[in-house]
Design an enzyme around this catalytic site. Structure first.
Site, PDB file in Angstrom:
ATOM      1  N   GLN A  20      28.146 -19.403  12.721  1.00 33.83           N
ATOM      2  CA  GLN A  20      29.209 -18.877  13.586  1.00 33.83           C
ATOM      3  C   GLN A  20      30.070 -20.015  14.110  1.00 33.83           C
ATOM      4  O   GLN A  20      31.300 -19.912  14.149  1.00 33.83           O
ATOM      5  CB  GLN A  20      28.590 -18.076  14.742  1.00 33.83           C
TER       6      GLN A  20
ATOM      7  N   ASP B 239      17.933 -14.460  10.901  1.00 32.89           N
ATOM      8  CA  ASP B 239      17.949 -13.109  11.476  1.00 32.89           C
ATOM      9  C   ASP B 239      16.720 -12.288  11.075  1.00 32.89           C
ATOM     10  O   ASP B 239      16.536 -11.172  11.565  1.00 32.89           O
ATOM     11  CB  ASP B 239      19.212 -12.364  11.035  1.00 32.89           C
TER      12      ASP B 239
ATOM     13  N   LYS C 230      19.516 -15.424  20.544  1.00 31.14           N
ATOM     14  CA  LYS C 230      20.107 -14.332  19.751  1.00 31.14           C
ATOM     15  C   LYS C 230      20.359 -13.133  20.678  1.00 31.14           C
ATOM     16  O   LYS C 230      20.410 -13.293  21.890  1.00 31.14           O
ATOM     17  CB  LYS C 230      19.162 -13.974  18.603  1.00 31.14           C
TER      18      LYS C 230
ATOM     19  N   ARG D  73      14.326 -13.821  20.986  1.00 28.82           N
ATOM     20  CA  ARG D  73      13.528 -13.099  19.986  1.00 28.82           C
ATOM     21  C   ARG D  73      12.095 -13.620  19.876  1.00 28.82           C
ATOM     22  O   ARG D  73      11.213 -12.891  19.423  1.00 28.82           O
ATOM     23  CB  ARG D  73      14.230 -13.140  18.625  1.00 28.82           C
TER      24      ARG D  73
END
Ligand code: S3P
Length: 742
Positions: free
Chosen positions: A472, A618, A645, A649
């Site tokens: 990103q 992910d 995230k 997580r």
């Protein structure tokens, strides 16, 4: 019910006033009701029906001893009624009204009772029916309907509480608004539509073909003009009482209508499609919409829980939805290209839709999505327009971070905000390099959203060494580089997804890739192309793990994107002993694609190679479930990015696993999980997902190997951000999920 008013006087015995007092009486909240109406008939009828106890043709007599006076007459009659009753009301009496316009009533109250009069509470119930009068009175008319109260600075708290309680007692949801704001909002949402409906019917009725029109006018005419059958007196009053605000919205509408007329006249079908697609998107999101804001924060998200129970062996061959990363980028680059880009396989999940809506808000005409098909009428690198409001990007980190780079290169200011989860995520990682390029970026405290990016700052190309492996951030800097003077270069510490680089090349934009370094220069242009979005390997991962852990499973996932920067999950599962076959490899539009066959296998615990971490970033929530079902210990290190995230997580997964009876521990940069192996299973319990889609789906997968107790997975609404049809596909393949909505 302890709340009770001794005496209420109702002036004007129509549907609205009568329904309110009838509801109060039925719920035991009033002792005596007196009524007044211009028509003797109405007063007699209201008494016969038990709605009022007494009436008189002397209005002062009716209000004299009342504790609460309800004025429910047409808006232009309010002034005269107030003048007449003013000398007769008790010193403690509270007054209220029910009119659709608040400014004119406030002015009358100030003039008649004095500017500081604190016992008049201005109210407006948003309820009604096409029926009117005493006989239509309905004690439940207001249940779950909004009532807007517009308190003024001097309104007494006791008076406000009394009126509020009286509305709440009949089941209404009370909201507060400022007087001017109320009139502005109602002009747009109610008054203008009524005005247009009356005017259209009048125009058509006067035209010489009117017989034809009324004979054949089915759906459209009927739907659009239903409200023209409302009371003319009431609407005449509203149009004149809220004249200024109505004229303002009418002018705006006339301006836009003229534009649409011109586009039709000039056969400018792109502009016509622009109006229609924006309007359709707005209408589809209607509950989330206010006036000209195309996409705003959902008012109240429904809370969704999955009740997940042990399932059966997974079978079948199917395709999961389109790749989220590629879908985002297809909209961004398609919008900035010259020409029309056709996208197929687009992910119709909320995250990608937020990107789509953001570009619509910036004036790009985008058709669809319809069954994954999107047509983008690109405006060129310099063709975006300032959005009318802040861009709302929901849960989507990719939208806000990639857009930051693009917005830094625009001539206008943009504000971007998101939901609760996004508002906690770090944006300093994009703000820092953008500032180094010369952009002006404001963030909220600790570098969190909302972000404000000021337009018009000249950018210069930089060389940026990414402090973390983040696609990103890399993409953000490269996209800003499209607008920066000279060359922009990014070096990454480990390979991250390279969809931006690939797609830029697909749009004909020169990009140099040299090992870990990517560079581009400004001054080029993007040329429209076609994009076939492959199925998302991140969504496929849930089924890879599910089929691996559930004995007897054999599934094939079709057309999955296997970009080398994304295949960590396949490598890791194979290293754990998973039985995965990559079949039918091919390339579509610059991205490698394959079908993946997965058969169940007894997995074993491993120390996950750190070089695989960015390639599976992910997929770790799903991989944690695989680790729990493996034989022996699985160790994850070098994965501190997981803590920032959509949720933390590491923590969310470890907590959930422990709840289900697994021995798991979090570490700063990963976790250690003791697998229960072939004989074991997950216990039941309640999983806190922190509204994170991937946590929710991972525990749905875990439940396949559950015992008798269900796994209750809370707050699953955000599964729709990346995988809108997850439950249907999962149940079709062999899982056992029931959706409970509250
Ligand atoms: C994404 C990059 C990854 C990933 C995210 C999508 C992208 O984030 O976790 O879901 O589309 O570029 P980071 O680049 O922050 O690691």
């Amino acid at each position: 019910m302890s709340f009770c008013i001794n005496r209420i006087a109702v002036v004007g015995l129509g549907l609205i006033g009568c329904s309110w007092v009838k509801g109060l009486r039925q719920r035991g909240c009033v002792k005596q009701i007196s009524g007044y109406d211009r028509n003797l008939d109405s007063m007699q009828l209201a008494q016969q029906q038990g709605i009022i106890d007494s009436y008189s043709d002397d209005i002062q007599q009716v209000v004299r001893d009342a504790d609460l006076v309800v004025v429910s007459v047409p808006i232009l009659a309010v002034d005269e009624v107030l003048r007449t009753i003013a000398p007769a009301i008790a010193a403690h009496a509270v007054l209220t009204d029910v009119g659709s316009v608040k400014g004119s009533v406030a002015a009358s109250v100030a003039e008649i009772f004095g500017a500081d009069f604190n016992r008049f509470v201005l109210g407006h119930p948003i309820a009604g029916s096409e029926r009117s009068g005493v006989t239509a009175a309905d004690a439940d008319l207001y249940v779950n309907h909004k009532v807007i109260i517009t308190p003024q600075r001097h309104t007494s708290h006791q008076a406000l509480a009394l009126v509020r309680n009286a509305w709440c007692a009949v089941g209404a949801d009370v909201e507060y608004m400022a007087v001017e704001h109320h009139d502005e909002v109602l002009a747009a949402t109610s008054h203008l539509p009524h005005l247009l409906a009356y005017s259209l019917v009048d125009t058509l009725a006067n035209s010489h073909e009117n017989k034809e029109i009324f004979n054949y006018a089915a759906g459209g005419f009927r739907d659009f003009t239903r409200i023209a059958a409302s009371s003319p007196v009431m609407w005449r009053d509203i149009f004149s009482a809220n004249k200024d605000q109505i004229l303002k919205t009418l002018d705006l509408f006339q301006h836009d209508l003229k534009f649409l007329r011109q586009a039709i006249e000039e056969d400018d079908t792109t502009q016509v499609m622009g109006v229609l697609t924006r309007a359709k998107a707005a209408r589809d999101h209607f509950s989330k919409i206010l006036a000209r804001r195309a996409y705003v924060e959902p008012m109240k998200a429904t809370s969704i829980t999955y009740r997940a129970q042990a399932g059966k062996a997974l079978t079948g061959s199917f395709r999961v939805p389109g790749d989220k990363s590629i879908s985002h980028r297809s909209i961004m680059l398609g919008s900035l290209a010259n020409g029309t880009t056709e996208v197929t396989g687009f992910l119709e999940g909320e995250d990608a839709l937020a990107t789509l809506q953001a570009f619509r808000d910036m004036g790009v005409v985008i058709e669809g999505p319809h069954r994954g098909r999107v047509t983008i009428h690109g405006v060129g690198l310099h063709g975006l327009q300032a959005p009318p409001n802040a861009l709302y990007v929901g849960n989507s980190g990719t939208t806000i971070r990639l857009l930051s780079g693009l917005m830094a290169g625009q001539a206008f200011d943009v504000e971007m905000s998101g939901d609760e989860s996004l508002s906690k995520r770090p944006m300093g990682r994009v703000a820092d390099p953008l500032r180094a390029m010369g952009a002006v970026v404001e963030t909220a405290e600790n570098g969190r959203p909302p972000l404000v990016i000021k337009g018009g700052s000249p950018l210069k190309g930089i060389h940026y060494d990414l402090p973390m492996a983040s696609a990103q951030v890399k993409s953000c800097v490269l996209l800003a580089g499209l607008y920066a003077d000279g060359e922009t270069t990014v070096t990454e510490p480990a390979p991250t997804r390279d969809h931006t680089e690939r797609m830029l090349k697909g749009f004909g934009y020169p990009v140099q890739v040299n090992g870990a370094t990517v560079s581009l220069k400004s001054g080029g242009e993007l040329t429209a192309t076609s994009i076939d979005v492959p199925a998302d390997i991140s969504s496929a991962a849930f089924f890879m793990v599910a089929a691996s852990i559930m004995p007897g499973s054999d599934i094939t996932l079709e057309h999955v994107g296997i970009n080398p920067t994304r295949i960590g999950v396949i490598n890791i599962l194979k290293a754990m002993g998973g039985n995965l076959e990559v079949l039918n490899e091919r390339e579509v539009g610059g991205e490698p694609v394959a079908d993946i066959r997965i058969r169940s296998a007894q997995l074993k615990g491993i120390h996950i190679p750190e070089d695989q971490v960015p390639l599976a970033i992910d997929e770790f929530p799903a991989l944690f479930i695989a680790a729990a079902c493996a034989e022996g210990e699985t160790i994850l290190t070098g994965a501190e990015e997981l803590r920032v995230k959509e949720s933390d997580r590491i923590q969310a997964m470890v907590d959930g696993l422990v709840t289900l009876g697994v021995d798991a521990k979090g570490t700063d940069d990963g976790a250690v999980i003791q697998g229960f192996g072939s004989e074991g299973s997950f216990g039941g319990g309640e999983i806190v997902t922190h509204h994170d889609h991937r946590i929710a789906m991972s525990f749905a997968v875990a439940s396949l190997r559950g015992g008798d107790e269900p796994v209750m997975i809370l707050d699953c609404a955000n599964v729709a951000t990346s995988f809108p049809n997850f439950v249907e596909l999962a149940n079709g393949a062999g899982m056992n999920l029931t959706v409970e909505e509250a």
